[in-house]
Design an enzyme around this catalytic site. Structure first.
Site, PDB file in Angstrom:
ATOM      1  N   PRO A 141       0.607  -1.001   0.079  1.00 16.23           N
ATOM      2  CG  PRO A 141       0.139  -0.897   2.107  1.00 16.23           C
ATOM      3  CD  PRO A 141       0.675  -1.836   1.234  1.00 16.23           C
ATOM      4  CB  CYS A 142       2.912   2.728  -2.718  1.00 14.77           C
ATOM      5  SG  CYS A 142       1.801   2.531  -4.119  1.00 14.77           S
TER       6      CYS A 142
END
Length: 174
Positions: A141-142
């Site tokens: 989850p950047c």
């Protein structure tokens, strides 16, 4: 000459656009991107696996990868937590991507705190670059990384998608 990596690509309609999901034959997630960024995804695959190092065949992904991502978009936020991921990238990028996966749904972190988390507090810019090179967004989850001042900064899929993803998790800034 090394053996050519056989990859499969599936497409998934989501509330924020069509998603491309690339897996290998063993079911490892290799890339995720948005259909409007398909050219970028193909370029990154070439960077990681070589121009002639892979083939990409349309199919329904095996081992439930697409189904898990679909469940995520339907509100089962834990559905993607254990998806197997195998990506190219440098050892530094891999460190950043592993740390990203440890950011729980419902929280965000700054680039500087992420750099501290991996033991490289002065590598904030490099962490930002690695974050932007993440080939398996959503699962890694950047989008949960923000500026030190709480600003949303960039997201490869666009700020509107980043906002949606953060809201879906009820994320709060650190």
């Amino acid at each position: 000459m090394s053996e050519r990596l056989l990859l499969q690509i599936d497409r998934l309609d989501t509330p924020i656009g069509e998603m491309l999901i690339v897996t290998d034959l063993e079911g490892y997630l290799r890339a995720v991107d948005w259909a409007d960024y398909e050219t970028r995804m193909n370029r990154l695959l070439r960077v990681h696996y070589g121009t002639d190092g892979f083939s990409l065949d349309p199919t329904r992904t095996p081992n439930g990868v697409t189904d898990a991502i679909s469940k995520y978009f339907q509100g089962d936020l834990a559905a993607i937590d254990t998806l197997p991921v195998k990506t190219g990238g440098t050892p530094f990028q891999s460190d950043v991507w592993r740390a990203l996966r440890d950011i729980p749904c419902g929280t965000t972190v700054s680039y500087s705190n992420l750099a501290k988390e991996i033991g490289r507090p002065s590598a904030v810019r490099a962490v930002g670059s690695a974050n932007g090179s993440n080939p398996v967004g959503i699962v890694v989850p950047c989008h949960r990384v923000i500026g030190a001042d709480g600003s949303l900064t960039g997201y490869g899929g666009g700020i509107d998608r980043k906002l949606w993803l953060l809201a879906a998790c009820g994320d709060e800034t650190e």
